[in-house]
Design a protein around this motif. Structure first.
Motif, PDB file in Angstrom:
ATOM      1  N   PRO A  20      19.864 -64.907   6.176  1.00 47.62           N
ATOM      2  CA  PRO A  20      20.098 -64.744   7.625  1.00 47.62           C
ATOM      3  C   PRO A  20      19.799 -63.331   8.108  1.00 47.62           C
ATOM      4  O   PRO A  20      19.297 -63.142   9.223  1.00 47.62           O
ATOM      5  CB  PRO A  20      21.586 -65.092   7.783  1.00 47.62           C
ATOM      6  CG  PRO A  20      21.912 -65.945   6.605  1.00 47.62           C
ATOM      7  CD  PRO A  20      21.073 -65.397   5.491  1.00 47.62           C
ATOM      8  N   LEU A  21      20.097 -62.326   7.276  1.00 49.12           N
ATOM      9  CA  LEU A  21      19.826 -60.945   7.671  1.00 49.12           C
ATOM     10  C   LEU A  21      18.328 -60.659   7.698  1.00 49.12           C
ATOM     11  O   LEU A  21      17.854 -59.882   8.543  1.00 49.12           O
ATOM     12  CB  LEU A  21      20.522 -59.978   6.709  1.00 49.12           C
ATOM     13  CG  LEU A  21      22.052 -60.040   6.684  1.00 49.12           C
ATOM     14  CD1 LEU A  21      22.609 -59.077   5.640  1.00 49.12           C
ATOM     15  CD2 LEU A  21      22.620 -59.720   8.059  1.00 49.12           C
ATOM     16  N   ILE A  22      17.585 -61.273   6.792  1.00 53.30           N
ATOM     17  CA  ILE A  22      16.127 -61.119   6.793  1.00 53.30           C
ATOM     18  C   ILE A  22      15.537 -61.706   8.068  1.00 53.30           C
ATOM     19  O   ILE A  22      14.677 -61.100   8.723  1.00 53.30           O
ATOM     20  CB  ILE A  22      15.515 -61.777   5.544  1.00 53.30           C
ATOM     21  CG1 ILE A  22      15.946 -61.017   4.281  1.00 53.30           C
ATOM     22  CG2 ILE A  22      13.988 -61.800   5.629  1.00 53.30           C
ATOM     23  CD1 ILE A  22      15.561 -61.709   2.985  1.00 53.30           C
ATOM     24  N   LEU A  67      11.567 -48.344  13.667  1.00 53.09           N
ATOM     25  CA  LEU A  67      11.939 -47.492  12.540  1.00 53.09           C
ATOM     26  C   LEU A  67      13.297 -47.902  11.963  1.00 53.09           C
ATOM     27  O   LEU A  67      13.500 -47.888  10.746  1.00 53.09           O
ATOM     28  CB  LEU A  67      11.985 -46.024  12.978  1.00 53.09           C
ATOM     29  CG  LEU A  67      10.661 -45.398  13.423  1.00 53.09           C
ATOM     30  CD1 LEU A  67      10.870 -43.942  13.815  1.00 53.09           C
ATOM     31  CD2 LEU A  67       9.606 -45.510  12.329  1.00 53.09           C
ATOM     32  N   PHE A  68      14.208 -48.281  12.849  1.00 50.63           N
ATOM     33  CA  PHE A  68      15.534 -48.732  12.404  1.00 50.63           C
ATOM     34  C   PHE A  68      15.412 -49.985  11.537  1.00 50.63           C
ATOM     35  O   PHE A  68      16.085 -50.105  10.511  1.00 50.63           O
ATOM     36  CB  PHE A  68      16.408 -49.013  13.632  1.00 50.63           C
ATOM     37  CG  PHE A  68      17.780 -49.540  13.295  1.00 50.63           C
ATOM     38  CD1 PHE A  68      18.738 -48.708  12.743  1.00 50.63           C
ATOM     39  CD2 PHE A  68      18.100 -50.860  13.534  1.00 50.63           C
ATOM     40  CE1 PHE A  68      20.003 -49.190  12.439  1.00 50.63           C
ATOM     41  CE2 PHE A  68      19.352 -51.357  13.232  1.00 50.63           C
ATOM     42  CZ  PHE A  68      20.318 -50.520  12.687  1.00 50.63           C
ATOM     43  N   ILE A  72      16.618 -50.543   7.661  1.00 51.33           N
ATOM     44  CA  ILE A  72      17.559 -51.605   7.295  1.00 51.33           C
ATOM     45  C   ILE A  72      16.967 -52.499   6.208  1.00 51.33           C
ATOM     46  O   ILE A  72      17.660 -52.917   5.264  1.00 51.33           O
ATOM     47  CB  ILE A  72      17.933 -52.445   8.533  1.00 51.33           C
ATOM     48  CG1 ILE A  72      18.825 -51.630   9.474  1.00 51.33           C
ATOM     49  CG2 ILE A  72      18.637 -53.734   8.121  1.00 51.33           C
ATOM     50  CD1 ILE A  72      20.140 -51.204   8.866  1.00 51.33           C
ATOM     51  N   GLN A  73      15.692 -52.814   6.304  1.00 47.60           N
ATOM     52  CA  GLN A  73      15.068 -53.700   5.317  1.00 47.60           C
ATOM     53  C   GLN A  73      15.016 -53.055   3.938  1.00 47.60           C
ATOM     54  O   GLN A  73      15.206 -53.737   2.920  1.00 47.60           O
ATOM     55  CB  GLN A  73      13.672 -54.100   5.803  1.00 47.60           C
ATOM     56  CG  GLN A  73      13.715 -55.068   6.978  1.00 47.60           C
ATOM     57  CD  GLN A  73      12.359 -55.302   7.611  1.00 47.60           C
ATOM     58  OE1 GLN A  73      11.437 -54.514   7.414  1.00 47.60           O
ATOM     59  NE2 GLN A  73      12.236 -56.370   8.367  1.00 47.60           N
ATOM     60  N   ALA A 101      17.262 -52.511  -1.556  1.00 52.10           N
ATOM     61  CA  ALA A 101      17.968 -51.658  -2.513  1.00 52.10           C
ATOM     62  C   ALA A 101      19.292 -52.286  -2.925  1.00 52.10           C
ATOM     63  O   ALA A 101      19.720 -52.159  -4.081  1.00 52.10           O
ATOM     64  CB  ALA A 101      18.201 -50.271  -1.911  1.00 52.10           C
ATOM     65  N   GLY A 102      19.933 -52.988  -1.990  1.00 49.92           N
ATOM     66  CA  GLY A 102      21.206 -53.630  -2.291  1.00 49.92           C
ATOM     67  C   GLY A 102      21.106 -54.709  -3.347  1.00 49.92           C
ATOM     68  O   GLY A 102      22.103 -55.035  -4.007  1.00 49.92           O
TER      69      GLY A 102
END
Length: 306
Positions: free
Chosen positions: A152-154, A174-175, A179-180, A185-186
């Motif tokens: 969902p975040l993607i 840029l934000f 975030i991506q 990284a997570g």
């Protein structure tokens, strides 16, 4: 009910400690990230306030899965069941409503409270039990698991890509890039089982190089299309986009090296604090990456270099 909410707080704290972060530090980082996100999205220049309200609604829907509601109905009588649902909805929506009022969006704060109230009494629940196919089937598990957990975040990030292009909002672009890379990284924040590493025939430095190259490739598979779009619609800012991508690549590399710097143990508090600092001061990565690389080679050597 007090016991129920104490248990929920302990569960959330355990998620933080399972990631190798001190729970107090973790809550502090969550608070700082929330303030940063709120200040950025509600800034007058960004026009993202209509997106801000969707975040608490998604969170409320997330805790209203069919399975969870059935469990609550089994444990509590109807009066307490609805009281718990209402309290949970208000807890999730209140911090967002406070920032909406602070930034002079009382109408949106009112809409948020109304929706939170209605969702608290929605008894049928939401179903999130679907398997999302991934393009990473033949690769190691990090992006497979991460992709499904953050699907969902993607989708939301690509929605923000569309918004940034429609409204010509380069700061939002840029934000989204930032975030991506944080999402990717997570995926490396959970430590591998010893057997997952032991089976590799590569020496430690080659193992790390392969992991980093594969992570870049998988990240590009997920988000490469937006890079082309940003190059086209923000053609006068290509250099700045590339700089942000370079910083993202450094951050993703640092996350992978951080993961294996403590292998096979979990990531420690000291390392987590250093990464948190790097999020707010990216040039710090230039010093952290060599440090984590040396530590990773030492940690992996006993399993891969014998």
């Amino acid at each position: 009910m007090k016991v129920y909410f104490k248990i929920q707080l302990k569960i959330l704290s355990r998620y933080i400690t399972d990631a190798g972060i001190n729970k107090y530090l973790g809550w502090a980082l969550i608070f700082i990230a929330f303030v940063f996100f709120s200040n950025y999205t509600l800034s007058e220049n960004n026009n993202l306030h209509f997106i801000y309200i969707l975040v608490p609604i998604f969170l409320i829907a997330k805790i209203a899965s069919k399975r969870r509601l059935r469990f609550l109905e089994f444990c509590f009588p109807p009066k307490k069941f609805y009281k718990i649902r209402l309290i949970e909805s208000l807890i999730l929506s209140l911090p967002f409503a406070v920032f909406l009022l602070y930034y002079s969006y009382p109408q949106l704060a009112l809409i948020l409270f109304i929706l939170s109230f209605l969702l608290a009494f929605y008894k049928r629940g939401f179903s999130f039990n679907f398997v999302v196919p991934t393009p990473f089937g033949k690769y190691p598990h990090e992006f497979i698991i991460g992709f499904r957990k953050t699907f969902p975040l993607i989708l939301a990030s690509y929605f923000l890509v569309a918004i940034s292009i429609i409204y010509a909002n380069f700061h939002l672009a840029l934000f989204v890039i930032f975030i991506q890379f944080i999402l990717s990284a997570g995926y490396f924040m959970h430590q591998d089982l010893l057997g997952y590493v032991w089976v590799y025939k590569h020496r430690s430095h080659l193992f790390l190089l392969k992991k980093i190259k594969l992570a870049f490739f998988q990240h590009f598979v997920l988000y490469g299309a937006e890079l082309v779009l940003f190059f086209y619609f923000f053609s006068d800012k290509i250099l700045l986009i590339l700089i942000f991508y370079f910083l993202g690549v450094l951050f993703l590399s640092g996350a992978i090296l951080l993961k294996y710097s403590a292998f096979p143990e979990r990531i420690g508090v000291k390392e987590s604090m250093l990464v948190a600092l790097a999020v707010y001061f990216p040039p710090l990565l230039i010093a952290l990456i060599p440090y984590f690389y040396v530590q990773s080679v030492k940690s992996l050597a006993k399993y891969l270099d014998d």
